[in-house]
Design a protein around this motif. Sequence first.
Motif, short mmCIF file in Angstrom:
data_model
loop_
_atom_site.label_atom_id
_atom_site.label_comp_id
_atom_site.label_asym_id
_atom_site.label_seq_id
_atom_site.Cartn_x
_atom_site.Cartn_y
_atom_site.Cartn_z
N MET A 1 -17.83 -25.34 94.57
CA MET A 1 -18.89 -25.81 93.73
C MET A 1 -19.69 -26.86 94.50
N THR A 2 -21.00 -26.69 94.55
CA THR A 2 -21.85 -27.69 95.17
C THR A 2 -22.20 -28.77 94.15
N LEU A 3 -22.48 -29.94 94.64
CA LEU A 3 -22.79 -31.07 93.77
C LEU A 3 -24.22 -31.54 94.00
N SER A 4 -24.83 -32.05 92.96
CA SER A 4 -26.13 -32.69 93.08
C SER A 4 -25.92 -34.11 93.59
N TRP A 5 -26.92 -34.65 94.29
CA TRP A 5 -26.80 -36.00 94.80
C TRP A 5 -28.19 -36.60 94.96
N LYS A 6 -28.22 -37.91 95.14
CA LYS A 6 -29.42 -38.64 95.52
C LYS A 6 -28.97 -39.73 96.47
N LEU A 7 -29.84 -40.17 97.32
CA LEU A 7 -29.52 -41.27 98.22
C LEU A 7 -30.03 -42.55 97.57
N VAL A 8 -29.15 -43.52 97.41
CA VAL A 8 -29.50 -44.81 96.80
C VAL A 8 -29.61 -45.85 97.90
N ILE A 9 -30.72 -46.57 97.91
CA ILE A 9 -30.99 -47.56 98.94
C ILE A 9 -31.16 -48.93 98.28
N ASP A 10 -30.34 -49.89 98.70
CA ASP A 10 -30.47 -51.25 98.20
C ASP A 10 -31.75 -51.87 98.75
N SER A 11 -32.37 -52.72 97.94
CA SER A 11 -33.63 -53.34 98.36
C SER A 11 -33.82 -54.67 97.66
N THR A 12 -34.84 -55.40 98.11
CA THR A 12 -35.22 -56.64 97.43
C THR A 12 -36.44 -56.42 96.55
N ASN A 13 -37.19 -55.33 96.79
CA ASN A 13 -38.36 -54.99 95.99
C ASN A 13 -38.44 -53.46 95.89
N ALA A 14 -37.73 -52.91 94.92
CA ALA A 14 -37.60 -51.46 94.78
C ALA A 14 -38.94 -50.73 94.68
N PRO A 15 -39.88 -51.18 93.84
CA PRO A 15 -41.16 -50.46 93.75
C PRO A 15 -41.93 -50.43 95.07
N ALA A 16 -41.95 -51.56 95.78
CA ALA A 16 -42.68 -51.60 97.05
C ALA A 16 -42.04 -50.70 98.10
N LEU A 17 -40.71 -50.69 98.15
CA LEU A 17 -40.03 -49.84 99.12
C LEU A 17 -40.19 -48.36 98.75
N ALA A 18 -40.19 -48.05 97.46
CA ALA A 18 -40.45 -46.68 97.02
C ALA A 18 -41.85 -46.24 97.43
N ASP A 19 -42.82 -47.13 97.28
CA ASP A 19 -44.19 -46.80 97.70
C ASP A 19 -44.24 -46.50 99.19
N PHE A 20 -43.56 -47.33 100.00
CA PHE A 20 -43.55 -47.09 101.45
C PHE A 20 -42.97 -45.72 101.77
N TRP A 21 -41.78 -45.43 101.23
CA TRP A 21 -41.11 -44.17 101.57
C TRP A 21 -41.84 -42.97 100.99
N ALA A 22 -42.46 -43.11 99.84
CA ALA A 22 -43.24 -41.99 99.29
C ALA A 22 -44.39 -41.66 100.23
N ALA A 23 -45.09 -42.68 100.71
CA ALA A 23 -46.20 -42.46 101.64
C ALA A 23 -45.69 -41.93 102.98
N ALA A 24 -44.56 -42.46 103.46
CA ALA A 24 -44.02 -42.04 104.74
C ALA A 24 -43.59 -40.58 104.73
N LEU A 25 -42.96 -40.14 103.64
CA LEU A 25 -42.40 -38.79 103.58
C LEU A 25 -43.30 -37.78 102.87
N GLY A 26 -44.37 -38.24 102.23
CA GLY A 26 -45.18 -37.33 101.44
C GLY A 26 -44.51 -36.97 100.13
#
Length: 150
Positions: A1-26
């Motif tokens: 059985m395969t499992l679903s997953w997500k990668l969780v990244i600790d941060s000091t400013n989650a929205p700003a880091l999400a914006d960076f990675w969204a732009a970086a990865l498309g």
Amino acid sequence: MTLSWKLVIDSTNAPALADFWAAALGYEVEDPSPLIEHLLAAGHIGEEAVTEHHGCKIFRGYAAIRHPDDPYDETSGIGQGRRLLFQEVPEGKSGKNRLHLDVHSERGGLDTLVARLEELGATRVDEVNKGPAGHWWVMQDPEGNEFCVA
């Protein structure tokens, strides 16, 4: 059985880091507003659990991004495929990442990709040359998390 997953990244400013990675990865920044509205209306969470980012309600201390081609739950806005979740933690980064992302450029496009990532706020750390195996850059995102660009 395969499992679903997500990668969780600790941060000091989650929205700003999400914006960076969204732009970086498309990727797309998730909009959990429908889920939050439902939870607020049902009294399951209070307003103190919510903040706003780019006009969307988000859970305070959290932000996520997802691959634009992967499915997501329209009721919650939560991705069901390739996904990164950023969570705020009180302590800062204290050492080398034990897990990191490798970002791949198009053939011959390494310099262009590295320059674009720098414009988004990434920093070059080290250029690695491996002879016939190729070369790549070790970089850091705006919060100092290492990643490789090849």
